[in-house]
Write an enzyme that holds these catalytic residues in place. Structure first.
Site, PDB file in Angstrom:
ATOM      1  N   SER A 133      38.766  66.261   9.002  1.00 51.08           N
ATOM      2  CA  SER A 133      38.307  66.137   7.613  1.00 51.08           C
ATOM      3  C   SER A 133      38.967  67.224   6.755  1.00 51.08           C
ATOM      4  O   SER A 133      40.190  67.290   6.686  1.00 51.08           O
ATOM      5  CB  SER A 133      36.779  66.209   7.567  1.00 51.08           C
ATOM      6  N   ASP A 155      35.897  54.676   8.862  1.00 51.18           N
ATOM      7  CA  ASP A 155      35.634  55.887   8.078  1.00 51.18           C
ATOM      8  C   ASP A 155      35.522  55.540   6.597  1.00 51.18           C
ATOM      9  O   ASP A 155      36.447  55.026   5.991  1.00 51.18           O
ATOM     10  CB  ASP A 155      36.782  56.892   8.297  1.00 51.18           C
ATOM     11  N   HIS A 159      33.686  58.545  10.368  1.00 47.74           N
ATOM     12  CA  HIS A 159      34.346  59.821  10.078  1.00 47.74           C
ATOM     13  C   HIS A 159      34.236  60.831  11.222  1.00 47.74           C
ATOM     14  O   HIS A 159      35.143  61.617  11.468  1.00 47.74           O
ATOM     15  CB  HIS A 159      33.743  60.403   8.791  1.00 47.74           C
TER      16      HIS A 159
END
Length: 728
Positions: free
Chosen positions: A584, A672, A704
């Protein structure tokens, strides 16, 4: 001679199997107090754990119970009660206030694979109710998540409250053939059986609440009357509000809940404690809905005191960073007055309290005196338990003098605290203690109910870093940050350890001194692992959080690189064998680091990385993140501005893709919603065009977090082999 680095795939898989079997402790509840014929007292502690089952490729849940003999002030004797038992199909479960009954929300599948939901009530040694909610057709699926979901007993133990998806009208094609004519009696019976279908509504788009809350769009509050089996949906909640986290008001006169605004459109809620929300009360007699808090803030986790007089909750501004330092507020049910118990802390002074950073209060967090509240909060790189006096506002740590590591509160009931404790080299342990009287909290005496042995091959410590003067932020001068360094215990005689650098995601998140599977595995393989809590991380004061806004891709990148250079200079680590690994925003930083400092890193692994903030803004569930982190104002009604697009691109790793030489492994979750898969694909294509060695793994059914058991296991094997290949 180099220290041995585990590099055989079968041996790495065996190591993964060994360490991934440590279970994680997810919840606990305390049974009623029993007095023996000899005057002694005991209670039962019920705990739920989860564990990866690699053969079944799923996380399994199991329960384990413990007996605690006590004198209401200290634990006299404690022991496990029987063996573990796997729990099947339970989505939610709650004991009634007296402990005499238990409610369970359960899902089952029939032979056709159709899923059904049942609400059960258990009493003593039998199931006394089982209601098929699916068949009642009063609402859609029941919410079991920790954002909206709840299963709350009324104080009288006659009703159950829960949250479900609003029932949608049935839809059918304009061209569906007409059914044959029916007699009036048959037509009436058919109408009673099902609602009339609406034509042309088959493909209407319903917004949902984003990452991990997919298909959760319009929650409604539902009440089951246990005696009559009747389910009713509360009609008084305003149309523009999504209700959740509900409980029964004092005296069962109504329901208190958190409501999130979903106008003009829904933004992702998971890990976003900055969404406009408030606390409401629905009066069940008059049907009116009343606002109990500010309506221009972000508010969550309301919790009612044992004497039913006060509600505490957490509060943030309804904008800005997704996670930040929070206020602890309190609403008095009878005076209707709201007070701030603990304020936002701009900056830590002299090693003191750094503020409250908590995604949720424990469902049971009040002391018996209805004056003190217990919660866990991040304090720099450690998660601690604190007790807050709601009258004086004083804060006292319950864990400061204990072993270095991190603590999470599971529950507190009749002043018996149940907590989870772990360290980077020790899996979770179950701890219990009695909360001492007010003013003597520091004397708390923790007892371990479930031991875990530290892994002797891993050593770790926490480093504090002060950025060099030229990297200081003049607006927020003098901020420090930290890093957690794991390394193999056995130091090599001559050669040095390869180093894996890992910045966390968020960016307003933090690595704590707790058990983490991947860093422990890498360390056992022979790597040193550096977990960097750069400026902007939670737990260091609100100034640290704010200092990063408008400086992502610069300040955070420099912090990580400065930390790496310090460790390479001081430690037993090899400057020729350094890799970077992040997910991320940590992936965003990993891609920045290999672009801005191409000579440092010999391998890179990025999981669902943000690579182009400008192209992400139109497809993510959190478009506000893209502008806020780039230092730009966010307005849900604003049109795209080309100048803002340019600024978002300038702070993105894509700016530096020309400089990248480091081999890159990309790991992407196909489902995601936070950082859409197209981000990883955009970087993959750019690297391939430049001739950089690149590999991309795409995990179907994963969002995610890439936390599916199969994706997590396969992901680690690929990471390990990629690092070995490129750090030779």
């Amino acid at each position: 001679m180099e220290p041995p680095l585990l590099n055989d795939a079968e041996e790495i898989a065996a190591l993964y199997r060994e360490l991934s079997q440590f279970p994680s402790l997810s919840s606990a509840s305390i049974g009623p107090e029993v007095t023996t014929q000899y005057g002694g007292k005991y209670c039962n502690v019920y705990t739920e754990w989860s564990q990866r089952d690699l053969e079944r490729a799923e996380n399994i849940k199991f329960c384990h119970q413990y007996l605690i003999f006590h004198d209401s002030h200290s634990i006299v004797y404690s022991s496990p009660s029987g063996n573990c038992t796997e729990i099947k199909g339970e989505l939610l479960s709650r004991d009634s206030p007296s402990g005499a009954q238990k409610a369970v929300l359960r899902k089952t599948s029939n032979t056709k694979g159709e899923e059904k939901q049942f609400l059960e009530v258990w009493e003593k040694n039998r199931k006394v109710k089982s209601i098929e909610l699916t068949a009642l057709e009063k609402h859609g699926q029941v919410y079991e998540d920790d954002q909206f979901g709840c299963l709350a007993w009324s104080h009288s133990e006659t009703h159950l409250l829960y949250v479900a998806e609003k029932k949608r009208p049935k839809a059918e094609s304009f061209f569906k053939p007409k059914a044959p004519e029916l007699s009036s009696e048959e037509e009436l019976a058919k109408t009673e059986r099902r609602d009339k279908a609406i034509k042309g509504e088959q493909f209407v788009f319903y917004e949902d609440w984003g990452e991990t809350l997919v298909a959760k769009s319009t929650p409604v509050l539902c009440v089951l009357d246990i005696e009559s089996n009747n389910v009713s949906v509360l009609e008084s909640v305003p149309e523009h509000i999504s209700p959740g986290q509900a409980f029964w008001a004092p005296g069962d006169t109504g329901v208190v809940f958190t409501g999130w605004w979903h106008e003009p459109f829904r933004l992702g809620l998971r890990y976003c404690t900055n969404r406009r929300s408030a606390i409401f009360y629905v009066d069940l007699t008059g049907g009116r809905c009343e606002l109990l808090s500010d309506d221009n803030k972000a508010i969550w986790s309301p919790r009612l005191s044992p004497d039913q007089c006060r509600i505490v909750y957490l509060e943030n501004p309804a904008s800005g960073p997704h996670q930040q330092c929070s206020r602890l507020c309190m609403y008095d049910w009878y005076t209707k007055l709201t007070s701030v118990v603990v304020e936002i802390v701009p900056r830590q002074s002299q090693g003191d309290f750094t503020g409250i950073y908590s995604t949720a209060l424990s469902e049971h967090c009040w002391a018996t005196d209805s004056q003190r509240v217990v919660l866990d909060t991040i304090q720099r790189s450690r998660q601690e338990l604190i007790v807050v006096d709601t009258v004086s506002g004083s804060v006292c740590s319950l864990t400061k003098g204990s072993r270095l590591g991190s603590w999470a509160l599971l529950t507190v009931d009749r002043d018996l605290l149940v907590a989870r404790f772990s360290t980077p080299n020790c899996p979770p342990m179950l701890m219990v203690a009695f909360l001492p009287p007010a003013g003597k909290e520091a004397e708390v005496n923790w007892v371990c109910l479930e031991e875990a042995s530290p892994i002797q091959e891993i050593s770790w410590d926490v480093r504090t870093l002060q950025p060099p003067p030229e990297q200081d932020n003049p607006q927020y001068a003098g901020l420090s940050f930290e890093a957690i360094l794991l390394r193999p215990t056995q130091e090599p005689k001559k050669a040095k350890f390869p180093l894996v650098v890992s910045p966390h995601g968020g960016p307003h998140s933090v690595f704590t001194t707790s058990w983490m599977l991947y860093p422990a595995l890498l360390c056992r393989m022979g790597f040193a692992v550096l977990l960097v809590n750069y400026r902007g991380s939670l737990g260091f004061g609100q100034d640290s959080v704010d200092s990063l806004l408008g400086k992502v891709g610069s300040q955070d990148v420099k912090d990580v690189q400065f930390c790496v250079e310090q460790v390479l200079h001081e430690e037993l680590t090899d400057p020729q064998r350094v890799a970077v690994f992040g997910g991320s925003h940590g992936g965003f930083l990993s891609c920045h680091l290999i672009g801005q400092y191409p000579g440092t890193y010999k391998a890179c692994v990025a999981r669902n990385p943000v690579v182009n903030v400008a192209s992400m803004v139109g497809s993510t569930d959190i478009p506000d993140w893209c502008l806020t982190e780039a230092g730009l104002p966010y307005d849900q009604t604003a049109l795209p501005d080309p100048r803002q697009g340019a600024e978002m691109l300038l702070c993105s790793p894509m700016q530096y893709v020309d400089k990248v030489q480091t081999p890159v492994l990309l790991m992407i979750g196909e489902e995601d919603r936070r950082v859409p898969p197209k981000q990883g694909l955009e970087y993959y294509r750019a690297l391939k065009a430049k001739g950089v060695p690149t590999r991309m793994l795409l995990y179907p059914g994963n969002n995610h977090s890439l936390s599916g058991v199969e994706a997590e296991a396969d992901g680690f094997m690929n990471i390990a082999l990629w690092l070995i290949q490129h750090l030779k």
